[in-house]
Design an enzyme around this catalytic site. Structure first.
Site: not given
Ligand code: INI
Length: 157
Positions: A63-64, A94
């Protein structure tokens, strides 16, 4: 002479010499990120991209990645960018949110900035699937980044 008599067709170019490539890697599934990154950088080097023309940034998770990419794209320092990471269904409730949002954001960066972005965010059911796919995906993204960086200046003339 191309495949179509009298019609110019642009051939894919895979010479990476002189291209500046930025890579953003999510650390959430760190082993998969490392596998993606090693195959991607090996392919970039093999196709002529200089190590000194690459920059690797890591971020917490998928997400970043879009915001880091957007900042790199806006800097004007890169001919193409690569996004690497893994969203694994087994580890999150999610899954859809993380995978869809990261893909949407990555697509938006390249359309908004005009800098091509190769999307190497694996979306898999489990770790095993991600491990099987990571080497090929890293390679594919390296080639996509080079090809798009070479193609765009030749379009729209
Ligand atoms: N981020 C990932 O890159 N892969 C994943 O599988 C994942 N899961 O499983 O939740 C994931 N979550 C973290 C997200 O990208 C953010 O870093 C977090 O929500 C903080 O903003």
């Amino acid at each position: 002479m191309g495949r179509y008599d009298g019609i110019e067709e642009l051939e894919p170019g895979l010479d990476g010499a002189g291209l500046r490539i930025g890579i953003v890697v999510g650390r959430f599934n760190a082993d998969i990120g490392d596998g993606l990154l090693s195959s991607c950088t090996a392919a970039l080097i093999k196709h002529g991209v200089a190590k000194s023309d690459m920059l690797i940034a890591t971020v917490p998770g998928a997400l970043e990645i879009p915001l880091a990419l957007k900042t790199m794209a806006q800097s004007g320092r890169f001919d193409a960018l690569v996004a690497l990471g893994a969203v694994i269904r087994g580890e999150t409730y999610h899954f859809e949110v993380v995978s869809n949002e990261s893909a949407r954001g990555i697509g938006e960066v390249q359309l908004a900035t005009g800098v091509p972005v190769a999307n190497g965010i694996l979306t898999t059911e489990d770790d095993d699937q991600a491990e099987v796919r990571m080497a090929q995906k890293g390679l594919d993204c390296a080639l996509a980044a080079i090809e798009m960086a070479r193609l765009l200046p030749r379009l729209g003339r």
